[in-house]
Design a protein around this motif. Sequence first.
Motif, PDB file in Angstrom:
ATOM      1  N   THR A 186       0.818  -1.227   0.000  1.00 12.50           N
ATOM      2  CA  THR A 186       0.000   0.000   0.000  1.00 12.50           C
ATOM      3  C   THR A 186       0.842   1.263   0.000  1.00 12.50           C
ATOM      4  O   THR A 186       0.329   2.354   0.255  1.00 12.50           O
ATOM      5  CB  THR A 186      -0.938   0.010   1.222  1.00 12.50           C
ATOM      6  OG1 THR A 186      -0.139  -0.021   2.414  1.00 12.50           O
ATOM      7  CG2 THR A 186      -1.886  -1.177   1.181  1.00 12.50           C
TER       8      THR A 186
ATOM      9  N   GLN B 219      -2.573   3.757   4.564  1.00 14.84           N
ATOM     10  CA  GLN B 219      -2.023   3.314   3.291  1.00 14.84           C
ATOM     11  C   GLN B 219      -1.716   4.516   2.408  1.00 14.84           C
ATOM     12  O   GLN B 219      -2.273   5.596   2.589  1.00 14.84           O
ATOM     13  CB  GLN B 219      -2.997   2.373   2.574  1.00 14.84           C
ATOM     14  CG  GLN B 219      -4.389   2.932   2.337  1.00 14.84           C
ATOM     15  CD  GLN B 219      -5.263   1.991   1.518  1.00 14.84           C
ATOM     16  OE1 GLN B 219      -4.953   1.720   0.364  1.00 14.84           O
ATOM     17  NE2 GLN B 219      -6.337   1.506   2.115  1.00 14.84           N
TER      18      GLN B 219
ATOM     19  N   LYS C 175     -10.714   3.458   4.736  1.00 13.96           N
ATOM     20  CA  LYS C 175      -9.410   2.863   4.999  1.00 13.96           C
ATOM     21  C   LYS C 175      -9.383   2.307   6.415  1.00 13.96           C
ATOM     22  O   LYS C 175      -9.539   3.052   7.387  1.00 13.96           O
ATOM     23  CB  LYS C 175      -8.304   3.905   4.816  1.00 13.96           C
ATOM     24  CG  LYS C 175      -8.230   4.477   3.404  1.00 13.96           C
ATOM     25  CD  LYS C 175      -7.143   5.535   3.292  1.00 13.96           C
ATOM     26  CE  LYS C 175      -7.079   6.133   1.889  1.00 13.96           C
ATOM     27  NZ  LYS C 175      -6.038   7.170   1.744  1.00 13.96           N
TER      28      LYS C 175
ATOM     29  N   ILE D 257      -6.926   7.745  -3.687  1.00  9.97           N
ATOM     30  CA  ILE D 257      -6.224   6.515  -4.068  1.00  9.97           C
ATOM     31  C   ILE D 257      -6.084   6.423  -5.580  1.00  9.97           C
ATOM     32  O   ILE D 257      -5.030   6.049  -6.105  1.00  9.97           O
ATOM     33  CB  ILE D 257      -6.951   5.267  -3.512  1.00  9.97           C
ATOM     34  CG1 ILE D 257      -6.768   5.208  -1.994  1.00  9.97           C
ATOM     35  CG2 ILE D 257      -6.451   3.987  -4.171  1.00  9.97           C
ATOM     36  CD1 ILE D 257      -7.487   4.064  -1.329  1.00  9.97           C
TER      37      ILE D 257
ATOM     38  N   PHE E 218      -6.657  -3.475   3.943  1.00  5.65           N
ATOM     39  CA  PHE E 218      -6.411  -2.065   4.219  1.00  5.65           C
ATOM     40  C   PHE E 218      -7.614  -1.168   3.932  1.00  5.65           C
ATOM     41  O   PHE E 218      -7.606   0.010   4.258  1.00  5.65           O
ATOM     42  CB  PHE E 218      -5.214  -1.578   3.396  1.00  5.65           C
ATOM     43  CG  PHE E 218      -3.914  -2.176   3.834  1.00  5.65           C
ATOM     44  CD1 PHE E 218      -3.063  -1.477   4.682  1.00  5.65           C
ATOM     45  CD2 PHE E 218      -3.535  -3.443   3.415  1.00  5.65           C
ATOM     46  CE1 PHE E 218      -1.865  -2.030   5.098  1.00  5.65           C
ATOM     47  CE2 PHE E 218      -2.337  -4.008   3.832  1.00  5.65           C
ATOM     48  CZ  PHE E 218      -1.500  -3.296   4.681  1.00  5.65           C
ATOM     49  N   GLY E 219      -8.647  -1.727   3.317  1.00  2.00           N
ATOM     50  CA  GLY E 219      -9.820  -0.909   3.036  1.00  2.00           C
ATOM     51  C   GLY E 219     -10.850  -1.639   2.198  1.00  2.00           C
ATOM     52  O   GLY E 219     -10.610  -2.743   1.701  1.00  2.00           O
TER      53      GLY E 219
ATOM     54  N   TYR F  63     -15.023   4.920   0.035  1.00  2.00           N
ATOM     55  CA  TYR F  63     -13.974   3.938   0.297  1.00  2.00           C
ATOM     56  C   TYR F  63     -13.386   4.266   1.649  1.00  2.00           C
ATOM     57  O   TYR F  63     -12.903   5.372   1.898  1.00  2.00           O
ATOM     58  CB  TYR F  63     -12.878   3.988  -0.773  1.00  2.00           C
ATOM     59  CG  TYR F  63     -11.802   2.939  -0.556  1.00  2.00           C
ATOM     60  CD1 TYR F  63     -11.982   1.638  -0.997  1.00  2.00           C
ATOM     61  CD2 TYR F  63     -10.617   3.259   0.108  1.00  2.00           C
ATOM     62  CE1 TYR F  63     -11.007   0.673  -0.799  1.00  2.00           C
ATOM     63  CE2 TYR F  63      -9.638   2.292   0.311  1.00  2.00           C
ATOM     64  CZ  TYR F  63      -9.845   0.992  -0.134  1.00  2.00           C
ATOM     65  OH  TYR F  63      -8.882   0.040   0.075  1.00  2.00           O
TER      66      TYR F  63
ATOM     67  N   THR G 212      -7.893  -2.900  -4.286  1.00  2.00           N
ATOM     68  CA  THR G 212      -8.327  -2.020  -3.186  1.00  2.00           C
ATOM     69  C   THR G 212      -9.270  -2.693  -2.195  1.00  2.00           C
ATOM     70  O   THR G 212      -9.512  -2.139  -1.120  1.00  2.00           O
ATOM     71  CB  THR G 212      -9.011  -0.755  -3.741  1.00  2.00           C
ATOM     72  OG1 THR G 212     -10.082  -1.125  -4.612  1.00  2.00           O
ATOM     73  CG2 THR G 212      -8.004   0.110  -4.493  1.00  2.00           C
TER      74      THR G 212
END
Length: 595
Positions: free
Chosen positions: A230, A276, A272, A468, A255-256, A270, A251
């Motif tokens: 990440t 990241q 987290k 991201i 981490f999310g 999204y 994704t």
Amino acid sequence: NIYKLYIKTTFNEVVFLLFLIHMKQLAIIGMGPRGLYALEQLLNALSNAKKIIGIYVFDATSSPGTGNVWDKSQPDSNWINITERALVGIERRPKIKYSNQTIESFPSYHEWCQFSQNSDEPDTFPARNKLGNYLNARYKSLEIALKELDTFKFKKAEVKNINLKNEKLEIITNKGSWQCDDILLTIGHQSTTLSNQLQKWQWHVASHNSLTLFENAYPITQLKSIRNNTNINIGIRGFGLAMIDVMRYLTINDFGNFKVINKDTFETIYYKSKVQDLKLIPFSLDGLPLVPKPLNEGIDSWYKPTKEELDSFKSEIEAVSHQTTETDTIDFLTHPIAKIISRVYLDLKANGISHTLSSSELEAIILNWLNDDHYNHPLIQDSNSSTYQLIQNYIEMALGTIPVSLDYCIGQVWRHCQPTLYKAFSHAKVNNDVIEKVIALDERSKRYSYGPPIKSMQQVLALVDADILTLNFVTDPDIDLTAKGWTLKNSNKKPITCSVMINSVLDAPKLLEVNTPLIKDLLQNDLIQPIHSKLGIETTADGYVITPKDKDDVPIAVLGRLAKGSVIGVDAILECFGPRIEDWAKAYVKRLNAN
């Protein structure tokens, strides 16, 4: 008595052996959805004709019936881009009696998954592995009956070469060789020679061990090695459906993940779960985003042509495509479809669209846009808007909450007309340049007609909001190769460097650029030829290859993507269960009777 029984049994075995020796042998190479339906239609045609043949099936995948696209083992993040409602075209297989076996009927896809949906409910777009499970189960139901026959063999092997040998076709695999009388190729997508850009990148990565290049996006699980890294910048060449599969796979992890915060619009965030610093950088030549399909059947019906319109559309195309009329334009396609689109768009005025144009004036605008993708008009979505704003606008149009632009209407009407176009124009008698123009226009339409669900495009926006995914370099960036990777630049933004690059652009089926050994050898041996230098294998209406004029005909048939040009619409799953496959099976049995 025992001696008499032995003699009788031995005699029967000898008779059966002689029967097998003189029996015609057919090989089906590739057991994806097309190969599956071809096998079913073959058995049905043989049963009706009371014929028995030897059938060899060659497939190297782990789940016959699925091909790579619908593989059962792929992750849930790979979604279907056709509504589950539309899969009504995958119909029930009737009971078949072949040889001394009864092959039981198999339910339609909708029966199998107990599909039901009201017209005002959002359309569903399940994971591709769901359809893969159906296809594999449908194949297995065939194999259960066929494996009892000495005349059916399944070979889990990759076919490397096909040769003519002693008036037979010799099939060479990584596990041995076999001879047969006829071959059906249903091998789907084949890799092609890398573009100059990808070759240059390949050489660059070879001399810099810290860099990684994925030449293909699939199988998506090959990206597992970078999935939980990440703190990395990842470039994604391409801005289409494969990019979305890549984006989701990278994704949705420890981490999310995504969360829908509005069930009516699929608005998504999204979140987290861990710190990241992942950055995804997609890009393409035009930078134009995919256009989501309408929310539900009710909204989709706004764009549906009438039966009379489709019948007229079909007749006008066939009046040119089935004759030897000389033409160097595709007016025979664009004019009748513009007429349908104009009528639909005028009917949409009740949904808040404001204009005072007549039907003929609208047709002129539509024709201008179909002939020139850079054509601008107030009714057409301004492609110079920010990519983020374009995606938002198209989502609102798909939801039916804002007046739709004319280009959105064109794309959705085109989707409804595609099955008719594919049927009316395949094996057209027009010149090859006209065929290429028709295919090029259909490919251009796919940004709309093959678009993803609304939810996918909401996820794109969610990743942009979460910092991201960046859209700063989405339109044809300058790319410099350095020791640190790929440095993407445009005139307005600070450059960004990626140490990983993923190519998500699917190769076009240009026969002369295919680099798999099987196809290269078929070409070299003059067993196949392209219909056009930029297209696929030239075939007859029943699927058999057309060999060069100075060569004898060979009993090889091709169905699917490699025949693009002879047929169009080869990438659609419903085309795998269509009349072209049925035509081949009938033609094969007819040839069998003639011999």
